[in-house]
Design a protein around this motif. Structure first.
Motif, mmCIF file in Angstrom:
data_model
loop_
_atom_site.group_PDB
_atom_site.id
_atom_site.type_symbol
_atom_site.label_atom_id
_atom_site.label_comp_id
_atom_site.label_asym_id
_atom_site.label_seq_id
_atom_site.Cartn_x
_atom_site.Cartn_y
_atom_site.Cartn_z
ATOM 1 N N SER A 1 -10.109 -0.756 -11.920
ATOM 2 C CA SER A 1 -11.359 -1.456 -12.195
ATOM 3 C C SER A 1 -11.367 -1.829 -13.672
ATOM 4 C CB SER A 1 -12.557 -0.564 -11.873
ATOM 5 O OG SER A 1 -12.721 0.425 -12.868
ATOM 6 N N GLU B 1 -5.086 5.029 4.985
ATOM 7 C CA GLU B 1 -4.605 3.688 4.620
ATOM 8 C C GLU B 1 -3.720 3.718 3.382
ATOM 9 O OE1 GLU B 1 -6.505 -0.349 2.579
ATOM 10 O OE2 GLU B 1 -7.819 1.215 3.392
ATOM 11 N N MET B 2 -4.102 4.541 2.376
ATOM 12 C CA MET B 2 -3.478 4.449 1.060
ATOM 13 C C MET B 2 -2.465 5.550 0.770
ATOM 14 S SD MET B 2 -4.923 1.743 -0.076
ATOM 15 C CE MET B 2 -4.261 1.813 -1.733
ATOM 16 N N PHE C 1 -3.164 7.788 -4.566
ATOM 17 C CA PHE C 1 -3.201 6.356 -4.872
ATOM 18 C C PHE C 1 -4.098 6.125 -6.079
ATOM 19 C CE2 PHE C 1 -6.714 6.995 -1.927
ATOM 20 C CZ PHE C 1 -7.743 6.200 -2.431
ATOM 21 N N MET D 1 -11.011 -2.056 -7.355
ATOM 22 C CA MET D 1 -12.421 -1.702 -7.182
ATOM 23 C C MET D 1 -13.248 -2.427 -8.238
ATOM 24 S SD MET D 1 -12.325 0.715 -4.773
ATOM 25 C CE MET D 1 -13.816 1.666 -4.980
ATOM 26 N N PRO E 1 0.581 3.402 -4.721
ATOM 27 C CA PRO E 1 -0.286 2.383 -4.097
ATOM 28 C C PRO E 1 -1.560 2.188 -4.913
ATOM 29 C CG PRO E 1 0.542 3.916 -2.449
ATOM 30 C CD PRO E 1 0.943 4.476 -3.771
ATOM 31 N N MET E 2 -2.077 0.951 -4.900
ATOM 32 C CA MET E 2 -3.251 0.607 -5.712
ATOM 33 C C MET E 2 -4.358 0.067 -4.827
ATOM 34 S SD MET E 2 -1.796 -1.421 -9.028
ATOM 35 C CE MET E 2 -1.433 -2.824 -7.967
ATOM 36 N N LYS E 3 -5.566 0.293 -5.291
ATOM 37 C CA LYS E 3 -6.739 -0.315 -4.649
ATOM 38 C C LYS E 3 -7.642 -0.851 -5.743
ATOM 39 C CE LYS E 3 -9.821 0.351 -0.762
ATOM 40 N NZ LYS E 3 -9.009 -0.508 0.110
ATOM 41 N N TYR F 1 -9.908 7.127 3.502
ATOM 42 C CA TYR F 1 -9.153 6.183 2.693
ATOM 43 C C TYR F 1 -7.676 6.549 2.612
ATOM 44 C CZ TYR F 1 -12.300 2.741 0.636
ATOM 45 O OH TYR F 1 -13.120 1.657 0.440
ATOM 46 N N HIS F 2 -7.368 7.825 2.697
ATOM 47 C CA HIS F 2 -5.976 8.255 2.543
ATOM 48 C C HIS F 2 -5.126 7.880 3.761
ATOM 49 C CE1 HIS F 2 -6.572 10.457 -1.207
ATOM 50 N NE2 HIS F 2 -7.761 10.760 -0.727
ATOM 51 N N SER G 1 -16.824 2.495 -0.659
ATOM 52 C CA SER G 1 -16.328 2.379 -2.032
ATOM 53 C C SER G 1 -17.124 3.272 -2.979
ATOM 54 C CB SER G 1 -16.399 0.929 -2.498
ATOM 55 O OG SER G 1 -15.585 0.101 -1.686
ATOM 56 N N THR H 1 -6.927 3.718 -8.102
ATOM 57 C CA THR H 1 -7.918 2.643 -8.068
ATOM 58 C C THR H 1 -7.952 1.972 -9.438
ATOM 59 O OG1 THR H 1 -9.788 4.012 -8.782
ATOM 60 C CG2 THR H 1 -9.306 3.948 -6.431
#
Length: 642
Positions: free
Chosen positions: A133, A124-125, A129, A80, A76-78, A121-122, A110, A131
């Motif tokens: 940028s 959700e992710m 996961f 930022m 999974p990616m987020k 955050y974990h 963030s 990040t």
């Protein structure tokens, strides 16, 4: 050959011809000067536009490239705008000080990702996961198996470049070095942490706890029945500073005594440390020459005063220890003697010496980090015990049993070899406090080359140059690891009950030759070195039922004294692997000695105007993401004679 007359004629002819040409040529710039200026301006604007476009589009290009690399991983990616790390941390600090960063907002979360906010955050992710940028990729981990894999492969997952530069305040040290340099620093400093030192820490912890109680008596009009303590945080820091100074640095101190100082200063030893801690940000971020030029009454001026004063105290202790070594008066081995010898004698394996700056760097980092983390644990433990009278009563019963047994054996003092390992509830309280208020919020690594990791049965390839943040706070509050009550302070989760419902008892005395069984390829003494100086014989592979019902299954093993040994990667308060905290057992010994002394005749309670609900609210609002983990508000305590 041409004659002189002919040459003269040719020169006159040339001068006659060139004159009008020069005049004609000189007219051209005059007529086209405006055009030339316009060309120059136009070219300049074009260059400026191209440069601006490059600066604008370059992050977008990098972001697109990083996005493709992240998608190729498969986790999974987020997305930022900035990566977790130093930039986010210091941006958080600056915005928080400007009071423009509201807790709970997206920006707050963030910037503070992976720090004391815990598992948020974990949820959700997931437990691993990525990040993304423009600056790169970061893998954020809350999975114990991945954490252990990364921590145990030092070559494949070294510290990121320039990590630890900020703590290079007085010189390179064991924390911010890598490779051969780190191995040298570890060998030199590791030899100081022996059983001899732990015995000294035990006795010095008792002594300093008594000094602290005496200072409370003085401030409470010599009333031993009710001691009000308004600044427990400050006193705990004072106590642990004196303990490490008296043992690892060979300079025992009375409560308000200062060690030798190399140059005059208006600050006491304690005040120098307090002011240094209070001004960490300007010390970290401001060049030394600029600090030196700051006004004395300014923030940076006070930072410079603390920086120089603390350095003078460290140099004073080093000078004193050198003098003792030179006079052959020093028989004890401690951290300072090991560091001084490493500067004078070449290491056999590294074939090099430590520099004077590296000696000073290690002198600083052990003194600074070694005293504050233990002080925080003592502070929070006392607050939590006051909040939970049921847990406190169990601990007080244990303290009474330990002292009663010592008295039966004709001893008026507790002994490290005989009594330390009996403090079952003290170990549980310390471990549970460290689990929720861990000093090691994040451990940063990176991939030197493409590296495979296995997560939830699948293998993922993490590309070279990816930053890896192992979030200790997230692991410690992961309900898959610690149960549905993972966010609650419950020391009983560390106490393993036997089949009859009672806690297993410790086998006392010296270990026999038969107690040499192995656990997961590691001796029990190594696996649980933070909680006992003697090896444990493991009675079974899976522990009995923990006394806390909401608890993860198949989590760890049980020691012979009924304490939980967490599975690898599940408890990261001291980190783990080769770069785990070298002072783990020292901190544990100090904690047990101090707690047993403070609560020998007293119990701890809150003041009448401090309800449990009010305390919980303050503790939940602790300085998440800050450099230290102290509560944002002082909570006064009262020690009541029992």
């Amino acid at each position: 050959m041409q004659t002189a007359a002919e040459l003269s004629l040719m020169l006159r002819s040339a001068s006659n011809i060139s004159a009008p040409r020069m005049q004609l040529y000189g007219d051209i710039p005059t007529q086209n000067r405006t055009v030339s200026v316009e060309l120059v301006v136009g070219a300049g604007l074009a260059i400026l536009f191209l440069y601006s476009a490059m600066k604008f589009f370059r992050p977008l290009v990098f972001f697109y490239r990083n996005l493709k690399r992240a998608r190729a991983i498969g986790l999974p990616m987020k997305v930022m705008p900035f990566p977790p790390g130093s930039f986010s941390f210091f941006t958080f600090q600056i915005l928080r000080r400007l009071e423009v960063l509201k807790p709970g907002t997206v920006l707050h979360q963030s910037l503070n990702m992976g720090r004391p906010d815990g598992y948020g955050y974990h949820k959700e992710m997931g437990d691993a996961f990525v990040t993304v940028s423009p600056a790169g990729l970061t893998l954020i981990v809350a999975d114990p198996k991945v954490a252990t894999h990364v921590n145990n492969k030092r070559a494949e997952f070294p510290k990121p470049p320039n990590t630890g530069v900020l703590i290079n305040i007085y010189g390179r040290n064991v924390i911010n070095t890598n490779g051969d340099a780190w191995r040298l620093h570890r060998r030199v400093t590791g030899q100081a942490f022996s059983e001899r030192l732990h015995r000294d820490v035990w006795q010095e912890g008792i002594n300093q706890a008594r000094f602290m109680m005496e200072s409370w008596l003085t401030s409470n009009d010599r009333n031993p029945d009710s001691l009000r303590v308004s600044e427990i945080e400050r006193d705990a820091l004072h106590l642990t500073l004196n303990v490490i100074t008296g043992t690892a640095y060979g300079y025992p101190l009375r409560w308000n005594e200062d060690p030798q100082c190399a140059s005059p200063t208006s600050l006491s030893y304690r005040a120098a440390m307090e002011q240094f801690t209070a001004h960490l940000m300007p010390i970290f971020l401001t060049p030394r020459w600029l600090l030196r030029l700051a006004r004395k009454d300014s923030t940076r001026g006070r930072a410079w005063e603390a920086y120089t004063a603390f350095e003078s105290y460290m140099r004073g202790m080093l000078d004193c220890q050198r003098a003792r070594l030179g006079a052959a008066e020093c028989t004890d081995e401690n951290l300072l003697t090991a560091l001084i010898r490493s500067e004078d004698q070449e290491d056999e394996k590294a074939s090099k010496k430590m520099t004077a700056q590296e000696v000073m760097g290690n002198t600083f980092i052990f003194l600074f980090a070694g005293h504050e983390t233990t002080a925080n644990t003592l502070h929070y433990s006392l607050l939590l015990l006051a909040q939970r009278p049921d847990v406190q009563q169990r601990f007080l019963n244990e303290v009474d049993d330990i002292y009663e047994k010592a008295a039966q054996e004709g001893r008026c003092e507790l002994d490290y070899d005989l009594d330390f390992s009996c403090a079952q509830w003290a170990f549980a309280i310390m471990s549970e406090t460290l689990r929720l208020f861990t000093p090691t919020g994040i451990t940063n690594k990176w991939t030197a080359t493409d590296q495979p990791i296995t997560f939830e049965g699948r293998t993922y390839v993490i590309p070279q140059g990816t930053r890896i943040s192992i979030s200790g706070t997230a692991v410690h509050q992961n309900p898959k690891v610690w149960g549905e009550n993972a966010a609650e302070w419950e020391p009983s989760r560390w106490i393993i009950e036997d089949d009859d419902g009672g806690a297993q008892m410790l086998e006392r005395g010296r270990p026999s030759a038969q107690m040499g069984s192995r656990l997961n390829g590691k001796s029990e003494n190594d696996a649980y070195s933070g909680l006992s100086h003697a090896p444990f014989s493991v009675q079974q592979k899976q522990p009995p039922r923990p006394s806390s019902s909401a608890f993860a299954i198949n989590f760890g093993t049980a020691s012979a004294n009924g304490l939980l040994i967490p599975a690898k990667g599940s408890f990261l308060a001291f980190s783990e692997g080769a770069r785990g905290c070298i002072g783990k057992r020292m901190a544990t010994v100090e904690f047990v000695a101090v707690m047993c002394t403070l609560l020998r005749h007293h119990r701890v309670e809150f003041e009448d105007d401090w309800s449990v609900e009010r305390v919980k609210k303050v503790l939940s609002g602790r300085k998440a993401g800050s450099i230290t983990l102290q509560p944002p508000e002082q909570i006064p305590l009262r020690f009541i004679r029992r």
